[in-house]
Enzyme design. Structure first.
Site, short mmCIF file in Angstrom:
data_model
loop_
_atom_site.label_atom_id
_atom_site.label_comp_id
_atom_site.label_asym_id
_atom_site.label_seq_id
_atom_site.Cartn_x
_atom_site.Cartn_y
_atom_site.Cartn_z
N GLY A 99 31.05 9.92 112.18
CA GLY A 99 31.21 11.18 112.92
C GLY A 99 29.97 12.03 112.77
O GLY A 99 29.15 11.80 111.88
N GLU A 170 32.65 7.86 102.39
CA GLU A 170 32.91 9.30 102.36
C GLU A 170 32.95 9.95 100.98
O GLU A 170 32.62 11.13 100.85
CB GLU A 170 34.23 9.62 103.09
CG GLU A 170 34.18 9.45 104.60
CD GLU A 170 34.35 8.01 105.06
OE1 GLU A 170 34.30 7.78 106.27
OE2 GLU A 170 34.55 7.11 104.21
#
Length: 387
Positions: A99, A170
């Site tokens: 993203g 992440e």
């Protein structure tokens, strides 16, 4: 009378010419905008084709791309002449590297709506992929991480190549493996998913298939031919599509004899990562003391302690939840990260200043209280994600 003046006559003769110029200008513009469009959506044969087109940004997914892809999937789903959906990336390096984290960081810092809207709309898109009524084929050639995994892993078919590089990295930036990671990761065999989620370990090529993330493996250079054959299928069923993918898959010999990269460590992964708490996992790794365990400890020690605790609970709970409930849970977690410290610090250290030395707060697992983690999972009332 007016039209008989010389200038008026010239003007009226020019009008068609002007109109032509305007039309040409428009055509030129649509060509320009097409090659620079961030996502290309086209119908070819029986297939709807989504092409992520930000090669310089490794096809990172931003809000405007999400807002174009989602309605198109919904339209194709309803169209009797569309039999499958293909998603791919341009540029040869990446399917989608994740993203658009930088934009989210900037928004979150100033309390901009984008920090809510991006995650909300991204997760709604992930759910659309996971519930798509038409066979969905993701050609995950090249880097496929984070948001790129969300665009592919929930679909029917995921075709990896020798260039595929998969990761959910992440925890290194103070986030958690979202986009439905809480659904697909704990469902991988043994504790592989927990291992991938907590350490951000990267899988390459055929290993992406062996881990159960891809469904097929095809050489990168064969993808154009595969795509052409998929487009040419006449009113195909899911089974017809599977047969075609299998026919390419069985012909792919690259790295066929290679052992799965995690095979030799599977027993350790399954026992070490089955603990109920992060502290217990760390304790088990220390007690084990093997080179593999020590390496994992070093990696885990670099990650955000808050992210690690959130992630372990996310996967443990997600293991028995529907994709929809997982995404709702993950939206709550995303907003907790937007309210917190570590996400902004992780992005600074890894993506902005690139000093790779994040100062996490709290800095140790012991300092991340259960109460704090509980709080991250609390419903958001009217702001909850509705699927």
């Amino acid at each position: 009378m007016g039209s008989s003046t010389p200038s008026a006559q010239i003007l009226s003769r020019l009008k068609p010419f002007n109109r032509l110029q305007v039309i040409l200008q428009h055509l030129k513009m649509s060509k320009q905008t097409d090659s620079t469009a961030e996502v290309l959506l086209e119908k070819r044969g029986g297939a709807g084709i989504i092409t992520l087109n930000r090669p310089k940004a490794l096809n990172a997914l931003n809000l405007s791309m999400i807002q174009q892809i989602y309605p198109q999937i919904k339209t194709w789903e309803q169209d009797p002449e569309t039999f499958l959906i293909i998603i791919k990336g341009t540029g040869g390096k990446a399917f989608c590297a994740g993203g658009d984290i930088r934009a989210i960081t900037d928004a979150g810092k100033v309390g901009d709506r984008l920090a809510q809207d991006f995650f909300r709309e991204e997760y709604i898109l992930n759910n659309a992929v996971g519930t798509c009524k038409k066979p969905y084929v993701a050609l995950i050639d090249g880097i496929t991480m984070g948001g790129g995994v969300g665009l592919s892993v929930h679909g029917h078919f995921r075709v990896a190549t020798e260039k595929t590089l998969f990761a959910m990295p992440e925890t290194a930036i103070g986030l958690f493996p979202d986009v439905g990671g809480g659904y697909f990761l704990p469902r991988l065999s043994g504790k592989i998913g927990y291992y991938l989620a907590l350490t951000g370990f990267r899988l390459k090529g055929r290993d992406v298939l062996k881990a159960g993330i891809a469904t097929h493996f095809v050489e990168s250079e064969k993808l154009p031919a595969l795509e052409k054959d998929l487009i040419a299928l006449k009113s195909p069923s899911t089974e017809n599509i599977a047969d075609l993918l299998n026919s390419y898959h069985v012909k792919s010999k690259v790295d066929q004899e290679k052992e799965f990269v995690l095979d030799e460590h599977m027993e350790k992964i399954n026992s070490l990562f089955s603990a109920n708490s992060m502290e217990e996992i760390v304790k088990k790794l220390k007690q084990d003391g093997s080179p593999f365990a020590i390496k994992q400890l070093e990696t885990i020690n670099k990650m955000s302690p808050t992210s690690l605790k959130m992630t372990l609970r996310q996967l443990r709970e997600g293991a028995s939840m529907s994709l929809q409930d997982v995404l709702t849970m993950e939206y709550r977690l995303s907003q907790a990260c937007m309210r917190g410290h570590d996400f902004y610090e992780g992005v600074r250290a890894v993506l902005i200043d690139k000093d790779q030395s994040p100062r996490w707060k709290p800095a140790a697992l012991e300092e991340v209280s259960d109460e704090f983690v509980d709080d991250c999972f609390k419903p958001l009332g009217n702001n909850d994600l509705k699927l």
